[in-house]
Design an enzyme around this catalytic site. Structure first.
Site, short mmCIF file in Angstrom:
data_model
loop_
_atom_site.label_atom_id
_atom_site.label_comp_id
_atom_site.label_asym_id
_atom_site.label_seq_id
_atom_site.Cartn_x
_atom_site.Cartn_y
_atom_site.Cartn_z
N GLY A 221 1.12 -1.62 -0.19
CA GLY A 221 0.36 0.12 -0.20
C GLY A 221 0.79 0.86 0.23
N GLU A 439 2.23 -36.75 1.23
CA GLU A 439 1.42 -35.70 1.59
C GLU A 439 1.11 -36.37 3.17
OE1 GLU A 439 0.62 -32.97 0.89
OE2 GLU A 439 1.68 -33.81 -1.09
N HIS A 442 4.32 -36.18 5.52
CA HIS A 442 4.26 -34.27 6.06
C HIS A 442 2.99 -34.07 7.41
CE1 HIS A 442 7.40 -33.13 2.84
NE2 HIS A 442 5.64 -33.62 1.85
N ASP A 516 11.83 -30.24 -1.55
CA ASP A 516 11.47 -30.66 -0.33
C ASP A 516 12.86 -30.65 0.05
OD1 ASP A 516 9.36 -30.56 0.77
OD2 ASP A 516 8.94 -33.32 0.18
#
Length: 686
Positions: A221, A439, A442, A516
């Site tokens: 901004g 997955e 993790h 990773d």
């Protein structure tokens, strides 16, 4: 309703357009005429004689009179018409082989011929023809100069500033339209008070600040704050981009700087805003191949105008950049930029306020909780939050709803953070099983290590260019990161590879953990070289911070790292990475049942949220699926490797996998976690 009569300026501009059109058509008509007049040969009187034919008529006594033109050409009249070359004529013209021949004059006098002489008659088109090439060249360059101007400026006005003066007709942006940066608003509010009432601060000896530099990441901004200052100050406000100073002609940038400050002094007190000032304020004398003379001249003129021999009282320079590290030190000193205002990513309260501002024009349902959205978007800038609201509005419009629901905002948030779902990418059952266990590895590490952020969502639905994503979101904003958190982060990065090793064997591991490993190595290296988290290397910074290549600093500076230290750093990085891998293996071996349970749930439901993951961790059954989704058909080939290459997304990945052949999964966290993990670039693949 009666038609409005055009004012004088509109009439003038209309007359100017008509004049230009008329001039164009007149020039277009005259140019061929002039070319025809130039190229058409001059008409000669009578038939053309050779010199021999002329002498034959002279010897026969058939020439009445002659006119010698410039001593080179002869024109004449015969006493009686003669037939030459099959044409009967009484007049003739011929070229003389010898200029100003006295013998010819004597022979003409001997034959009683009337002799006249005259100079070449000069026609106006001949003179114009000699000048026409220069006229065309001048006209061409005049047209080039006119094309390079902006807003119809006159030719040769390159040195004039291109700054735009905001007037009362410009839509106003006020501080009420800005949120999430209260300290920056206070600093700029004081500047506005300076402009409105200089005596209030001058009574105690205070002076007007010369410049204010807005510094912060993209999308926070900075330009919006400058527009708010323009709307609040009620004073002349000049806006210009740093690249507007640069031109193809040498010296134009410095001239535009002078003209900009001359306009500012004429309207003082006023504000001059330069956006992206790093385009013109870059460090002098740096870079490969030497500095850029034109840019340095522009910067030198800017330095002189801000704080030089002459005073520019009443002109406040407001500038914005997201690269303060490349700015020249002379530009940043007090007296030029007296204040440096940091516009950083907003906290949770700032994010909620920003969401409320962007949601003013969006009809919201009663179930919308902007605080929950703000809490789930740590590290996001105002531009990211505006994008989430806009995406939610588009999703609601897509389903023909008249209001934006909480589900739309949640889906838009996941779309921005994780990427767009690609359900059209059909995977084989083997690939789905590999991705699910990757997955799940993790997710289980995220559940078993308390230092890590809670797992927000796990999915094996391809998103963006990732085949699976594990997303973690912190419960509160984090600004500093402990060694235990970084070590836990490393263990979670290795969760996917370790799960593949345990379930499928070491010889069946895939390229899914490529990114990773890359990110884990980067975290470990920064722990050793920058954060002082290695006992062997000690509390010292090894190697200077990364420098941009175009600045040339890293090339010309002598590196203060010995080979022994570099070798020690590599050994420590490998030790930290190996320990994280061992820790991940130990955790998954102890929680192998949970690993299979999470992977089976992913294969069945494809996506698990935080509540479902916690139920699995507690050993409780999952609630029934609300909407049945068909599993992808087995036996379908994967997409080409080029379609599965790594690509960055908005919120980036805490741990992603860039692979050469195909992508497996992704571990996504908040941008704050990315910074702590030592990842300078947002990266959301896998």
């Amino acid at each position: 309703m009666p038609e409005r009569e055009p004012n004088r300026s509109e009439q003038g501009s209309r007359w100017a357009r008509l004049s230009k059109t008329a001039s164009f058509w007149i020039l277009l008509f005259l140019l061929p005429v002039l070319l025809v007049q130039m190229l058409r040969p001059r008409q000669q009187a009578g038939a053309e004689f050779t010199y021999t034919q002329f002498m034959e008529q002279l010897e026969a006594g058939n020439i009445h009179e002659v006119t010698i033109v410039e001593g080179e050409r002869i024109e004449g009249e015969l006493k009686s018409p003669a037939e030459v070359n099959g044409v009967e004529t009484a007049r003739f013209h011929a070229m003389l082989p010898v200029r100003d021949s006295e013998a010819l004059i004597q022979r003409l006098e001997g034959k009683g011929v009337v002799i006249k002489a005259e100079q070449e008659r000069q026609h106006w088109w001949g003179l114009l023809g000699s000048l026409l090439p220069w006229i065309l060249i001048f006209g061409f360059w005049f047209w080039i100069f006119r094309q390079m101007q902006v807003g119809g400026a006159k030719a040769f006005q390159f040195g004039k500033s291109r700054a735009k003066l905001l007037n009362m007709d410009t839509p106003k942006v006020t501080f009420a339209d800005v949120a999430g940066c209260d300290e920056a608003k206070e600093e700029l509010q004081e500047i506005i008070e300076f402009l409105k009432d200089p005596q209030k601060f001058g009574r105690l000896g205070g002076r007007l600040p010369k410049g204010v530099l807005l510094v912060g990441p993209p999308g926070t901004g900075k330009t919006l704050l400058a527009r708010a200052v323009a709307g609040e100050a009620a004073r002349p406000f000049f806006s210009m981009s740093g690249s507007d100073f640069v031109e193809m002609f040498v010296g134009v940038g410095a001239s535009r700087v002078r003209d900009l400050f001359e306009q500012g002094k004429a309207h003082a007190p006023c504000i001059v805003f330069i956006d992206e000032i790093d385009a013109v304020g870059r460090h002098r004398g740096a870079g490969l191949g030497g500095g850029h003379d034109e840019r340095e001249q522009t910067l030198n003129q800017l330095l002189v105008e801000m704080d030089g021999f002459e005073s520019n009282e009443g002109v406040i320079l407001l500038a914005a950049t997201n690269r303060p590290d490349v700015l020249d030190p002379a530009l940043l000193r007090p007296g030029r930029f007296d204040r440096r205002v940091v516009v950083d990513a907003p906290d949770v309260r700032g994010r909620e306020a920003i969401l409320r501002i962007h949601a003013r024009k969006v009809p919201l349902s009663d179930d919308v909780e902007l605080h929950a959205i703000a809490k789930g978007t740590p590290g996001m800038s105002g531009a990211d939050l505006a994008n989430i609201v806009n995406e939610a509005a588009l999703l609601a419009a897509r389903r023909s709803s008249d209001r934006v629901a909480m589900a739309d905002l949640e889906e838009a948030k996941d779309k921005v953070i994780l990427g767009v779902e690609r359900r059209s990418l059909v995977l084989s059952e083997t690939e789905r099983r590999l991705t699910a266990y990757h997955e799940a590895g993790h997710a289980v590490i995220g559940l078993k290590i308390p230092e890590l952020d809670p797992v927000h969502k796990v999915t094996i639905v391809p998103r963006g260019r990732a085949l699976g994503v594990t997303a973690s979101l912190p419960e509160e904003d984090r600004h500093s990161y402990t060694k235990s958190w970084l070590e836990a982060q490393l263990a979670m990065l290795f969760g996917g590879r370790v799960a593949e090793e345990l379930v499928f064997g070491r010889d069946k591991v895939t390229t899914g953990a490529g990114n990773d490993l890359e990110r884990a190595t980067e975290i470990a290296r920064r722990m050793v070289t920058r954060f002082g988290m290695s006992d062997s290397v000690g509390l010292m910074s090894v190697g200077a911070a990364e420098q941009e290549v175009f600045l040339g600093r890293e090339i010309v500076q002598r590196r203060e790292i010995s080979e022994h230290t570099a070798q020690l750093v590599d050994q420590e990085v490998k030790r930290i990475v190996d320990e994280a891998h061992t820790r991940a293996r130990r955790i998954l071996q102890a929680a192998e049942e949970l690993l299979h349970r999470v992977a089976s749930a992913l294969l069945e439901r494809e996506t698990l949220d935080r509540q479902e993951i916690e139920l699995l961790a507690a050993g409780e059954p999952l609630p029934p699926v609300k909407t049945a989704e068909q599993a992808p058909a087995a036996g379908t080939a994967l997409a080409p490797a080029s379609d599965l290459a790594e690509a960055p997304a908005k919120a980036g990945a805490r741990a992603g996998d860039e692979e050469e052949v195909e992508e497996k999964e992704g571990v996504v966290s908040a941008p704050a976690a990315r910074v702590s993990a030592g990842d300078p670039e947002p990266d959301a693949s896998r």
